[in-house]
Design an enzyme around this catalytic site. Sequence first.
Site, PDB file in Angstrom:
ATOM      1  CG  LEU A 146      -5.140  -1.617  11.869  1.00 38.46           C
ATOM      2  CD1 LEU A 146      -6.657  -1.723  12.059  1.00 38.46           C
ATOM      3  CD2 LEU A 146      -4.647  -2.724  10.931  1.00 38.46           C
ATOM      4  CG  ASP A 175      -6.608  -3.844  -1.840  1.00 36.46           C
ATOM      5  OD1 ASP A 175      -5.742  -3.322  -1.095  1.00 36.46           O
ATOM      6  OD2 ASP A 175      -7.430  -3.158  -2.486  1.00 36.46           O
ATOM      7  CE1 TYR A 225       1.529  -0.445   1.178  1.00 35.45           C
ATOM      8  CE2 TYR A 225      -0.221  -0.937  -0.383  1.00 35.45           C
ATOM      9  CZ  TYR A 225       0.221  -0.847   0.917  1.00 35.45           C
ATOM     10  OH  TYR A 225      -0.627  -1.168   1.953  1.00 35.45           O
ATOM     11  CD1 TRP A 247      -9.510  -0.353  -1.560  1.00 34.32           C
ATOM     12  CD2 TRP A 247     -11.444   0.657  -1.962  1.00 34.32           C
ATOM     13  NE1 TRP A 247      -9.693  -0.336  -2.916  1.00 34.32           N
ATOM     14  CE2 TRP A 247     -10.878   0.272  -3.193  1.00 34.32           C
ATOM     15  CE3 TRP A 247     -12.679   1.304  -1.966  1.00 34.32           C
ATOM     16  CZ2 TRP A 247     -11.503   0.518  -4.416  1.00 34.32           C
ATOM     17  CZ3 TRP A 247     -13.301   1.539  -3.181  1.00 34.32           C
ATOM     18  CH2 TRP A 247     -12.712   1.156  -4.396  1.00 34.32           C
TER      19      TRP A 247
HETATM   20  N1  LIG Z   1      -4.701   2.235   4.558  1.00 26.50           N
HETATM   21  C1  LIG Z   1      -5.178   1.350   3.698  1.00 26.50           C
HETATM   22  O1  LIG Z   1      -6.064   1.660   2.890  1.00 26.50           O
HETATM   23  C2  LIG Z   1      -4.673  -0.064   3.713  1.00 26.50           C
HETATM   24  C3  LIG Z   1      -5.178  -0.932   2.745  1.00 26.50           C
HETATM   25  C4  LIG Z   1      -4.719  -2.248   2.733  1.00 26.50           C
HETATM   26  C5  LIG Z   1      -3.800  -2.671   3.655  1.00 26.50           C
HETATM   27  N2  LIG Z   1      -3.307  -1.799   4.572  1.00 26.50           N
HETATM   28  C6  LIG Z   1      -2.306  -2.302   5.499  1.00 26.50           C
HETATM   29  O2  LIG Z   1      -2.767  -2.121   6.821  1.00 26.50           O
HETATM   30  C7  LIG Z   1      -1.664  -1.879   7.681  1.00 26.50           C
HETATM   31  C8  LIG Z   1      -1.925  -0.622   8.496  1.00 26.50           C
HETATM   32  O3  LIG Z   1      -2.059   0.468   7.609  1.00 26.50           O
HETATM   33  P1  LIG Z   1      -2.566   1.902   8.062  1.00 26.50           P
HETATM   34  O4  LIG Z   1      -3.685   2.282   7.197  1.00 26.50           O
HETATM   35  O5  LIG Z   1      -2.767   1.935   9.546  1.00 26.50           O
HETATM   36  O6  LIG Z   1      -1.303   2.761   7.653  1.00 26.50           O
HETATM   37  P2  LIG Z   1      -0.618   4.014   8.345  1.00 26.50           P
HETATM   38  O7  LIG Z   1      -1.650   4.891   8.957  1.00 26.50           O
HETATM   39  O8  LIG Z   1       0.297   4.595   7.332  1.00 26.50           O
HETATM   40  O9  LIG Z   1       0.205   3.368   9.518  1.00 26.50           O
HETATM   41  C9  LIG Z   1       1.413   2.717   9.300  1.00 26.50           C
HETATM   42  C10 LIG Z   1       2.288   2.993  10.493  1.00 26.50           C
HETATM   43  O10 LIG Z   1       3.530   2.338  10.269  1.00 26.50           O
HETATM   44  C11 LIG Z   1       4.497   3.123  10.884  1.00 26.50           C
HETATM   45  N3  LIG Z   1       5.829   2.896  10.350  1.00 26.50           N
HETATM   46  C12 LIG Z   1       6.351   3.309   9.165  1.00 26.50           C
HETATM   47  N4  LIG Z   1       7.643   2.951   9.090  1.00 26.50           N
HETATM   48  C13 LIG Z   1       7.924   2.304  10.244  1.00 26.50           C
HETATM   49  C14 LIG Z   1       9.081   1.717  10.772  1.00 26.50           C
HETATM   50  N5  LIG Z   1      10.239   1.725  10.088  1.00 26.50           N
HETATM   51  N6  LIG Z   1       9.034   1.146  11.993  1.00 26.50           N
HETATM   52  C15 LIG Z   1       7.886   1.152  12.700  1.00 26.50           C
HETATM   53  N7  LIG Z   1       6.754   1.708  12.275  1.00 26.50           N
HETATM   54  C16 LIG Z   1       6.776   2.274  11.044  1.00 26.50           C
HETATM   55  C17 LIG Z   1       4.083   4.551  10.602  1.00 26.50           C
HETATM   56  O11 LIG Z   1       4.625   5.379  11.602  1.00 26.50           O
HETATM   57  P3  LIG Z   1       5.114   6.866  11.231  1.00 26.50           P
HETATM   58  O12 LIG Z   1       3.930   7.548  10.693  1.00 26.50           O
HETATM   59  O13 LIG Z   1       5.577   7.367  12.531  1.00 26.50           O
HETATM   60  O14 LIG Z   1       6.189   6.707  10.217  1.00 26.50           O
HETATM   61  C18 LIG Z   1       2.581   4.484  10.683  1.00 26.50           C
HETATM   62  O15 LIG Z   1       2.121   4.911  11.938  1.00 26.50           O
HETATM   63  C19 LIG Z   1      -0.426  -1.841   6.786  1.00 26.50           C
HETATM   64  O16 LIG Z   1       0.189  -3.096   6.785  1.00 26.50           O
HETATM   65  C20 LIG Z   1      -0.995  -1.555   5.417  1.00 26.50           C
HETATM   66  O17 LIG Z   1      -0.149  -2.056   4.397  1.00 26.50           O
HETATM   67  C21 LIG Z   1      -3.734  -0.509   4.628  1.00 26.50           C
END
Ligand SMILES: NC(=O)c1ccc[n+]([C@@H]2O[C@H](COP(=O)([O-])OP(=O)(O)OC[C@H]3O[C@@H](n4cnc5c(N)ncnc54)[C@H](OP(=O)(O)O)[C@@H]3O)[C@@H](O)[C@H]2O)c1
Length: 310
Positions: free
Chosen positions: A20, A118, A141, A166
């Site tokens: 994101l 979710d 999580y 998702w």
């Molecule tokens: N993906 C889904 O399906 C989904 C669904 C519902 C909600 N969300 C929420 O949406 C948001 C974005 O998710 P996403 O899909 O973009 O996930 P993502 O691709 O895993 O991105 C999360 C980012 O957080 C970074 N991160 C991890 N530990 C960290 C730390 N200690 N300090 C700073 N950055 C850190 C990671 O960096 P590194 O890779 O360098 O560690 C990664 O780039 C999150 O809040 C997630 O809970 C996601």
Amino acid sequence: MSTADRGELALLVPGGRGQLGRELQRRAKGVAGLVHAPGSAELDIRDAQDVSDEVDSFAEAARDNNLRPVVLNAAAHTAVDAAEGEPELAAAINVDGAAALARACARRRVPLVHLSTDYVFDGTATVPYEPTDPTGPRAVYGRTKLAGEQEVLAAAERAWVVRTAWVYGAGGANFVKTMVRLAGERDTVTVVDDQIGAPTWTGDLADGLLELAGLLAARRDPAQRVLHCTNGGRASWFEFARAVFAEIGADPERVLPCTTADFPRPAPRPGYSVLSPRAWAEAGLSPLRDWRSSLADAFVQDGPALRGEA
Ligand SMILES: NC(=O)c1ccc[n+]([C@@H]2O[C@H](COP(=O)([O-])OP(=O)(O)OC[C@H]3O[C@@H](n4cnc5c(N)ncnc54)[C@H](OP(=O)(O)O)[C@@H]3O)[C@@H](O)[C@H]2O)c1
């Protein structure tokens, strides 16, 4: 609806290298006067002092450039199964890191939008979850994300939690990319048909979050501080997989249904996690379109990345 001119926005996006975060950075560049999207190597949100310093220098840069600062937190521990084996790490990022960011934002009076999930729900509902519905996370999580929500809302008056679900997009690993790869590797693919949610494209989600940032910059604060933002409609993972196959010209009949019980995972998933857009719309924000229309557009705009060619 009046929002701040988005050119007046300054955005700080912790987690800027994530799925994101990358999309927010990409879309914000055209519309915000300043965008800083540090990855975890540049800003580790577990380090409260670094977080405080980062928010200070961001707020000052915004002020010097006559811009209105908003922080969009896309940093999280998102490895749902791995979190079961490393709950302290998940909590350090999803709870303590989020809280440190909220405290720093409160001190500098910078509004914060914090992403959540979710998976804070237990998945026993049969109609879309409202933000005010009782939560009941079933795994580490979701529990850490819920505790993070509570910390953020308590630490900063001008903090909003946006739950999504998702998520897939050009950056990062996700279900769509996995299905594209499996379509090339296997004759048939078996996918669970008893978990229902709303597939959400990062492109639409990022646009929605930028719209919210514009509202906050204009001080048109949503009354509800927990909002839901996903693409519209609903699907099972099986239906989603078939739609992906159709997009890439593969025969959807090659995707076969199975149940969650056939595919045990370390972390239990909610069986139903469709999120209601009502509060989002009541805040004056544009509801996201149906997930099928988004998926088609995602392949138009992000085709090479989703197909693993970029
Ligand atoms: N993906 C889904 O399906 C989904 C669904 C519902 C909600 N969300 C929420 O949406 C948001 C974005 O998710 P996403 O899909 O973009 O996930 P993502 O691709 O895993 O991105 C999360 C980012 O957080 C970074 N991160 C991890 N530990 C960290 C730390 N200690 N300090 C700073 N950055 C850190 C990671 O960096 P590194 O890779 O360098 O560690 C990664 O780039 C999150 O809040 C997630 O809970 C996601």
